[in-house]
Design an enzyme around this catalytic site. Structure first.
Site, PDB file in Angstrom:
ATOM      1  N   HIS A   1      -8.511 -13.968  20.821  1.00  0.00           N
ATOM      2  CA  HIS A   1      -8.577 -15.003  21.736  1.00  0.00           C
ATOM      3  C   HIS A   1      -7.372 -15.014  22.503  1.00  0.00           C
ATOM      4  O   HIS A   1      -6.762 -15.713  23.437  1.00  0.00           O
ATOM      5  CB  HIS A   1      -8.525 -16.451  21.018  1.00  0.00           C
ATOM      6  CG  HIS A   1      -9.762 -16.903  20.353  1.00  0.00           C
ATOM      7  ND1 HIS A   1     -10.954 -16.892  20.823  1.00  0.00           N
ATOM      8  CD2 HIS A   1      -9.971 -17.706  19.052  1.00  0.00           C
ATOM      9  CE1 HIS A   1     -11.788 -17.524  20.035  1.00  0.00           C
ATOM     10  NE2 HIS A   1     -11.120 -17.881  19.093  1.00  0.00           N
TER      11      HIS A   1
ATOM     12  N   ARG B   1     -16.951 -19.651  29.439  1.00  0.00           N
ATOM     13  CA  ARG B   1     -18.164 -20.743  29.403  1.00  0.00           C
ATOM     14  C   ARG B   1     -17.452 -21.644  30.076  1.00  0.00           C
ATOM     15  O   ARG B   1     -16.174 -21.997  30.478  1.00  0.00           O
ATOM     16  CB  ARG B   1     -18.149 -21.314  28.014  1.00  0.00           C
ATOM     17  CG  ARG B   1     -19.225 -22.270  27.896  1.00  0.00           C
ATOM     18  CD  ARG B   1     -19.308 -22.545  26.371  1.00  0.00           C
ATOM     19  NE  ARG B   1     -20.556 -23.630  26.041  1.00  0.00           N
ATOM     20  CZ  ARG B   1     -20.726 -24.043  24.903  1.00  0.00           C
ATOM     21  NH1 ARG B   1     -19.985 -24.008  23.791  1.00  0.00           N
ATOM     22  NH2 ARG B   1     -22.073 -24.458  24.712  1.00  0.00           N
TER      23      ARG B   1
END
Ligand code: A3P
Length: 303
Positions: free
Chosen positions: A113, A135
């Site tokens: 991440h 997203r």
């Protein structure tokens, strides 16, 4: 002294991004010690953007010759994708670990991440490939809120912040590995400058046109599908194996746990596009849309 645990109210900003204490220690250790190899593949996301799905797909894609027809021996049937494709900072360098790479074969697959700016120098200086999956911020936020406040228990969640309080923080950029928009833009810009190095994908496109996206992914990773693989069901088989329905119903993902005790099932909730409208008010949606428009203005990226 740095305390243990994922304490919501003790987020630290490092290189412009927010981390829990435990996470930040892992980020620093990873930056210091991780040695990239030229053939490595890094799967990068902000939390709750579809990491589990991407890990499964890339694992299945890269190992497809070994497990024809996704036979019973396929590792995805008995292992959670986060075990097969560990996070570098959250998996290999968490809690003082030093990264054990003995079981990896080339090309090594990792998840992370880390924002682009915080990638270890060895990654930045190597030709290894990065796949970034993002997203839309509304669904990402709703998924993140559920994950950290509802699904996760025994201290690994972020506590019991209300949706409204978490939303307020998220809009101000204060979220795990946030600001969300800066994270996305870091990789978006890199993908424009170095398209052979960074592939930028969207969760929504994967849901709408999975075949197109996976073909793109395979080409980028230099494992393109042969025409016969497209026609004889290999591509379809991978999509089916990695679908939300299939993965979330596997025994391992229903009952298995991470070494830390967290249930794998927390990684599977609804797996749909547009769930935000079931949780956010029209005002909240308008606010996030406005912020997103402002932040992304001029970069050619839209959600
Ligand atoms: P929701 O909370 O909206 O359901 P991550 O893997 O980055 O932690 O993201 C988790 C989100 O991806 C969750 O979203 C989860 O349900 C969804 N997800 C997990 N597996 C998926 C799959 N195979 N296909 C599509 N979405 C999936």
């Amino acid at each position: 002294p740095i305390e243990k645990g994922w304490v919501a109210n003790h987020l630290h900003q490092y290189q412009g991004f927010w981390h829990t204490t435990r996470q930040l220690q892992a980020v620093l250790a990873c930056r210091r010690h991780f040695q990239a190899e030229d053939s490595d593949i890094l799967l990068v996301t902000t939390p709750k953007s579809g990491t589990t799905w991407l890990k499964a797909i890339v694992f299945a894609l890269m190992n497809r010759d070994q497990y024809p027809n996704n036979n019973d021996l396929h590792p995805l049937l008995s292992e959670n994708p986060h075990v097969l494709v560990p996070f570098i900072e959250l998996g290999l360098y968490i809690d003082g670990q030093v990264g054990d790479f003995t079981t990896f074969t080339s090309p090594r697959l990792f998840g992370t991440h880390l924002p682009f700016v915080s990638l270890p120098d060895s990654v930045k200086n190597s030709p290894c490939k990065l796949v970034y999956l993002c997203r839309n911020p509304k669904d990402t936020f709703v998924s993140l809120w559920h994950f950290t406040n509802k699904l996760r228990t025994n201290g690994i969640g972020m506590g019991t912040n209300s949706l409204e309080a978490s939303f307020d923080k998220f809009t101000r950029g204060v979220s795990l590995y946030g600001p969300f928009w800066d994270h996305v833009l870091g990789y978006w810009k890199e993908s424009l400058e170095n398209p052979d190095r960074v592939l930028f994908l969207k969760y929504e496109d994967m849901k709408e046109q999975p075949k197109v996206q996976v073909l793109k992914l395979a080409k980028f990773l230099e494992r393109p599908f042969l025409l016969e693989e497209e026609t004889n069901g290999v591509l379809d088989g991978i999509l089916k194996l990695c679908s939300f329905e299939n993965l979330s119903n596997l025994e391992v993902n229903k009952t298995g746990k991470l070494a830390s005790g967290e249930n794998y099932k927390t990684f599977f909730r609804r797996g749909e596009v547009g769930d935000a409208k079931n949780h956010l008010t029209p005002q909240m949606i308008a606010k996030l849309d406005r912020i997103t428009q402002e932040k992304l203005h001029g970069y050619g990226l839209k959600f």
